[in-house]
Design a protein around this motif. Structure first.
Motif, short mmCIF file in Angstrom:
data_model
loop_
_atom_site.label_atom_id
_atom_site.label_comp_id
_atom_site.label_asym_id
_atom_site.label_seq_id
_atom_site.Cartn_x
_atom_site.Cartn_y
_atom_site.Cartn_z
N LYS A 180 0.82 -1.22 0.00
CA LYS A 180 0.00 0.00 0.00
C LYS A 180 0.85 1.26 0.00
CE LYS A 180 -3.90 -2.25 2.28
NZ LYS A 180 -4.72 -2.38 3.52
N ALA A 181 2.08 1.17 0.53
CA ALA A 181 2.95 2.35 0.52
C ALA A 181 3.27 2.77 -0.91
CB ALA A 181 4.22 2.05 1.29
N ILE A 182 3.35 1.80 -1.83
CA ILE A 182 3.60 2.12 -3.24
C ILE A 182 2.38 2.83 -3.84
CG2 ILE A 182 4.01 1.10 -5.53
CD1 ILE A 182 5.60 -1.12 -4.16
N THR A 183 1.21 2.35 -3.50
CA THR A 183 -0.03 2.97 -4.03
C THR A 183 -0.15 4.41 -3.53
OG1 THR A 183 -1.09 0.79 -4.05
CG2 THR A 183 -2.52 2.73 -4.17
N TYR A 184 0.10 4.64 -2.24
CA TYR A 184 -0.03 5.99 -1.70
C TYR A 184 1.09 6.90 -2.23
CZ TYR A 184 -3.71 4.61 1.53
OH TYR A 184 -4.92 4.17 2.06
N GLY A 185 2.26 6.34 -2.42
CA GLY A 185 3.35 7.15 -2.96
C GLY A 185 3.06 7.59 -4.38
N GLN A 204 2.60 11.47 -5.70
CA GLN A 204 3.43 12.00 -6.77
C GLN A 204 2.58 12.47 -7.95
OE1 GLN A 204 6.63 12.44 -6.40
NE2 GLN A 204 7.03 13.22 -8.48
N GLU A 205 1.48 11.80 -8.20
CA GLU A 205 0.61 12.17 -9.31
C GLU A 205 -0.44 13.22 -8.92
OE1 GLU A 205 0.86 11.21 -12.54
OE2 GLU A 205 2.78 10.30 -11.91
N GLY A 206 -0.43 13.65 -7.66
CA GLY A 206 -1.35 14.69 -7.22
C GLY A 206 -2.77 14.21 -6.99
N ILE A 222 -3.74 12.68 -4.30
CA ILE A 222 -4.01 12.98 -2.90
C ILE A 222 -2.92 13.91 -2.38
CG2 ILE A 222 -5.20 10.81 -2.43
CD1 ILE A 222 -2.59 9.79 -1.11
N THR A 223 -3.16 14.47 -1.22
CA THR A 223 -2.18 15.25 -0.48
C THR A 223 -2.12 14.72 0.94
OG1 THR A 223 -3.77 16.90 0.33
CG2 THR A 223 -2.76 17.28 -1.87
N PRO A 224 -1.14 15.10 1.72
CA PRO A 224 -1.09 14.63 3.10
C PRO A 224 -2.34 14.99 3.90
CG PRO A 224 1.01 15.56 2.48
CD PRO A 224 0.08 15.85 1.37
N ASP A 225 -3.10 16.00 3.48
CA ASP A 225 -4.27 16.44 4.22
C ASP A 225 -5.57 15.88 3.66
OD1 ASP A 225 -2.60 17.98 5.83
OD2 ASP A 225 -2.71 19.68 4.42
N THR A 226 -5.50 15.04 2.68
CA THR A 226 -6.69 14.50 2.05
C THR A 226 -7.45 13.60 3.03
OG1 THR A 226 -5.70 14.58 -0.14
CG2 THR A 226 -7.56 13.08 0.17
N THR A 227 -8.77 13.74 3.00
CA THR A 227 -9.65 12.85 3.78
C THR A 227 -10.74 12.33 2.86
OG1 THR A 227 -11.08 14.67 4.48
CG2 THR A 227 -9.23 14.10 5.94
N LEU A 228 -11.13 11.09 3.12
CA LEU A 228 -12.15 10.45 2.28
C LEU A 228 -13.12 9.67 3.15
CD1 LEU A 228 -9.86 8.98 -0.55
CD2 LEU A 228 -11.35 11.00 -0.71
N PRO A 229 -14.42 9.68 2.76
CA PRO A 229 -15.37 8.82 3.49
C PRO A 229 -15.07 7.37 3.16
CG PRO A 229 -16.43 9.86 1.63
CD PRO A 229 -15.07 10.45 1.71
N ILE A 230 -14.96 6.54 4.17
CA ILE A 230 -14.56 5.14 3.96
C ILE A 230 -15.69 4.23 4.46
CG2 ILE A 230 -12.84 3.39 4.46
CD1 ILE A 230 -11.82 5.73 2.76
N SER A 233 -6.42 0.37 5.79
CA SER A 233 -7.75 0.35 5.18
C SER A 233 -7.67 -0.13 3.73
CB SER A 233 -8.36 1.75 5.22
OG SER A 233 -9.57 1.79 4.50
N ASN A 234 -8.31 -1.25 3.48
CA ASN A 234 -8.39 -1.76 2.10
C ASN A 234 -9.31 -0.88 1.25
OD1 ASN A 234 -6.73 -3.96 2.67
ND2 ASN A 234 -8.46 -5.23 3.31
N VAL A 235 -10.43 -0.48 1.85
CA VAL A 235 -11.42 0.31 1.10
C VAL A 235 -10.82 1.66 0.71
CG1 VAL A 235 -13.68 1.41 1.22
CG2 VAL A 235 -13.32 -0.84 2.27
N GLY A 236 -10.14 2.33 1.67
CA GLY A 236 -9.54 3.63 1.36
C GLY A 236 -8.46 3.50 0.27
N THR A 237 -7.63 2.44 0.33
CA THR A 237 -6.56 2.26 -0.66
C THR A 237 -7.14 2.00 -2.04
OG1 THR A 237 -5.14 1.34 1.09
CG2 THR A 237 -4.50 0.93 -1.21
N ILE A 238 -8.20 1.15 -2.12
CA ILE A 238 -8.80 0.84 -3.43
C ILE A 238 -9.45 2.09 -4.02
CG2 ILE A 238 -10.61 -0.50 -4.55
CD1 ILE A 238 -10.05 -2.73 -2.50
N THR A 239 -10.05 2.92 -3.14
CA THR A 239 -10.70 4.14 -3.62
C THR A 239 -9.68 5.10 -4.25
OG1 THR A 239 -12.39 3.92 -1.89
CG2 THR A 239 -12.11 6.10 -2.92
N ILE A 240 -8.53 5.23 -3.58
CA ILE A 240 -7.47 6.10 -4.11
C ILE A 240 -6.90 5.53 -5.40
CG2 ILE A 240 -5.17 7.01 -3.65
CD1 ILE A 240 -5.99 7.21 -0.69
#
Length: 732
Positions: free
Chosen positions: A453-458, A462-464, A466-474, A506-513
């Protein structure tokens, strides 16, 4: 017969014979010439007529002309001139007539002149002159040939022809000998000299020592030492049982096995075998005891063996060699061409039998052996030992499990420790199983699970996306295709921060991103982080893993790939991916070889590792900070991996592996982290496969202990940036 007359005989014309040169047979006139001229030439020119047979018998001749034309046979007569003529003619006339008193033909050393006899009286009649032997003048009519030719003597061989033939044969013989000598001295000399030398020469092999393998501090991990091998000639062994019994305690080999080796056997060509190894790599002290026994048919010779001071220390990395010093596994096999030297030899002339020693001043040529080069690894022996110890203690709680641990240095990418469990002793590789000899860090292919998941978030940072302050309903679950993906920490639809999604995995949050990122960009970043191909660390047979191509994605793949399923990777690949995050977003190829040390001591650094930019330093730092939530947030998945006094950023994971053709789901637990998080110095990845489950506890605690020891071993001061920031999981 008419009585001889005292007067000299005259021809019909009244000329006195012998007073002048010969009178011609036609005119009867005397030739002009000097009377009284004598000598050899005059005597030869004077040829008196001989008597005929009829005259010898008293029969008067028919006529003067007939007398002149007849050539009488050589008979004994009283001709007073005949002796002189015979002497002057060299004895040839007499020889032809067959007289016994004739001198030998060709004898002309002394010419003797005999005076003619005095005429006996007026009534004496001289015999007619003999025919001339010299060619007749052209002005005279040819005389009639005699009716019967005298028998000729047998023709003798020509001495000149014999001389010429002998000379030719002698010259031919000498020429043949000369040509042969030239060939022997100039053309065939190397062949004959080589053949003669080969029959007298002996060759002694000069083994080249194999290079050693050192750790980063220069401490030997494995090296070659001089040893001995014990061999036998079964045809000379007198008592097999007693010989085996005597050798058994010295060689630490059962007597029954030695007795079997000592039995006579035939080779494929039908000849008796005269050599068999009894033991290799024997200690020199033990070999001397074998020699002292003086057993018939038993011999000892120089050998080499690999000495492994640490036993199982880094054994899965080092590997081992055959008894002939050929690398079979591990680095010994991968760098066999570097470690192995080139054997030398000494060729010299020696005597035979009891004089089988070098001939002083004889042919001698020595080709020195070239020792192999040595390898200096990036491995730290002390850190390797402690890493193996911690991993073994943790895996001892899991039956039938497999563990792997990798410690990488930042920013160099050097591998400081790489441990596997189970392991074996490289000093006795034959006592181990193939599974125990595998290097799990490079051959243990698994679905990495949530550490991916660290690769997915990275990539999303990098592609913009998300940002460090991004929040999502999960939501608690999400369906992709025909598969539902759920979270263990349910958010119940609340908004969740990115650090919270990482803390609770969170699997749901990672898949959403990932859906916002897209599969193509996700696959691209997987490759940039080093997945899908071998790292090239240096280990032989390193697995490449596998990424699911975009055209093979199903609807469920959009849910499984972002969270680390449907992806094949090794612990080393995942460690390198986290090292990229720790190294401000720059990927550095992990490597084991620090430098190569030549036989002359020259040190050659290893080629520089491959590097590439994956994330910006800002995004890499932001991702590190968010990963600290995994070890700091209450009830987060990696709280047990925290290291007191140091800020730690990392991620837990639960993956699967294929066992016997079937997927063993969620049985691979892992933790990959870095410390100090504000300025990472080291990255450690721990993977533990447990058929019965419970690997998460082993992975987290093993990481904690390994990182704590590493930081203290290298005297890294505690984190100076204070404690980790306070993360809000569910912002309002």
């Amino acid at each position: 017969m008419a009585p001889r007359s005292d007067e000299p005989r005259r021809d019909p014309k009244g000329a006195r014979r012998g007073s002048s040169r010969e009178v011609g047979p036609t005119d009867g006139e005397p030739r002009t010439g000097e009377p009284g001229i004598g000598g050899i030439s005059g005597a030869r020119a004077y040829t008196p007529r001989g008597r005929t047979v009829r005259e010898e018998r008293g029969t008067p001749p028919r006529s003067v002309g007939a007398e002149q034309r007849r050539t009488p046979r050589s008979t004994r007569s009283g001709d007073p001139f005949r002796p002189a003529l015979q002497v002057l003619d060299g004895g040839r006339a007499a020889a032809r007539s067959g007289r016994r008193d004739a001198p030998a033909a060709g004898r002309g050393g002394v010419v003797r002149t005999v005076a003619p006899r005095t005429p006996r009286g007026p009534g004496h009649e001289e015999p007619p002159p003999r025919r001339r032997t010299t060619p007749r003048r052209a002005d005279r009519p040819a005389a009639r040939r005699p009716s019967r030719k005298p028998p000729r003597p047998p023709k003798l061989a020509d001495s000149r022809l014999r001389l010429r033939l002998g000379t030719a044969l002698a010259l031919t013989l000498f020429a043949t000998i000369g040509i042969r000598l030239i060939f022997l001295q100039a053309v065939d000399t190397p062949a004959y000299a080589g053949g003669g030398t080969a029959a007298r020469t002996r060759t002694v092999e000069l083994p080249a020592p194999r290079g050693a393998i050192y750790d980063s501090t220069g401490a030997p991990l494995v090296r070659s030492v001089e040893a001995r091998y014990v061999f036998a000639d079964p045809t000379e062994v007198e008592d097999q049982a007693s010989t085996a019994k005597a050798l058994s305690p010295l060689l630490a080999i059962p007597a029954s096995k030695l007795a079997e080796l000592l039995k006579p056997r035939k080779l494929e060509d039908g000849k008796e075998s005269r050599f068999v190894y009894l033991a290799r790599g024997v200690e020199i002290s033990a070999a001397k005891q074998v020699q002292a026994l003086e057993l018939p048919g038993i011999g000892v010779h120089r050998d080499e063996r690999r000495d492994v001071p640490g036993g199982d220390l880094a054994a899965n990395l080092i590997g081992f060699t055959s008894q002939d010093m050929v690398g079979l596994e591990g680095l010994e096999a991968r760098y066999d061409d570097v470690l192995a030297g080139q054997d030398g030899k000494r060729v010299y002339e020696a005597g035979r039998r009891d004089l089988d020693a070098a001939i002083p001043g004889g042919y001698s040529r020595t080709t020195p052996a070239k020792p192999g080069s040595s390898l200096c690894l990036t491995i730290d022996r002390d850190l390797q030992f402690r890493t193996q110890q911690i991993l073994s203690e943790g895996m001892a709680k899991l039956r039938g499990g497999t563990g792997a641990a990798v410690i990488m240095e930042i920013p160099s990418g050097a591998v400081l420790a790489q441990a596997s469990n189970p392991t074996y002793s490289a000093a006795k590789p034959t006592d181990s199983t193939p599974v125990a000899r595998e290097d799990a860090a490079t051959s243990f292919v698994v679905d990495p699970g949530s550490v991916h998941k660290a690769i997915t978030y990275g990539a999303a940072l990098q592609e913009g996306v998300i940002t460090p302050d991004t929040t999502l309903p999960i939501a608690n679950s999400i369906k992709m295709g025909d598969t539902w993906f759920s979270d263990t920490h349910q958010a119940n639809g609340k908004r969740m921060s990115i650090p919270g999604m990482l803390a609770y995995s969170s699997n749901v949050g990672t898949i959403t991103i990932a859906e916002k990122l897209g599969k193509d960009r996700l696959i691209d970043y997987q490759k940039r982080f080093g997945l899908g191909k071998p790292t090239g660390e240096g280990m032989p047979g390193e697995a490449s893993g596998r990424l699911l191509p975009a055209d093979e994605w199903s609807e469920s793949s959009h849910g499984s790939v972002p969270i680390g399923h449907s992806v094949d990777a090794t612990p080393l690949q995942m460690a390198a991916a986290y090292a990229t995050i720790a190294n401000n977003g720059t990927y550095v190829q992990p490597h084991l070889i620090k430098e190569v040390i030549g036989p002359d001591g020259k040190r050659t650094p290893a080629p520089a590792p491959i590097t590439r930019s994956v994330l910006s330093p800002q995004n890499a730092a932001a991702l590190r900070t968010m990963l600290e939530a995994v070890t700091t947030v209450d009830h987060a998945t990696g709280v047990t991996a925290a290291v007191p006094g140091y800020r730690v950023a990392g991620k837990t994971g639960t993956g699967s592996r294929v066992v016997n053709g079937k997927i063993d789901t969620d049985k691979v637990s892992s933790f990959i982290g870095m410390a100090p998080a504000e300025n990472p110095r080291y990255v450690i990845a721990v993977f533990a496969y447990a058929p019965g489950g419970g690997g998460a506890v082993v992975a987290n605690t093993a990481f904690r202990d390994m990182m704590q020891f590493t930081l203290r071993h290298y005297r890294v001061p505690p984190s100076t940036g204070g404690s980790a920031p306070k993360f809000v999981v569910y912002p309002r």
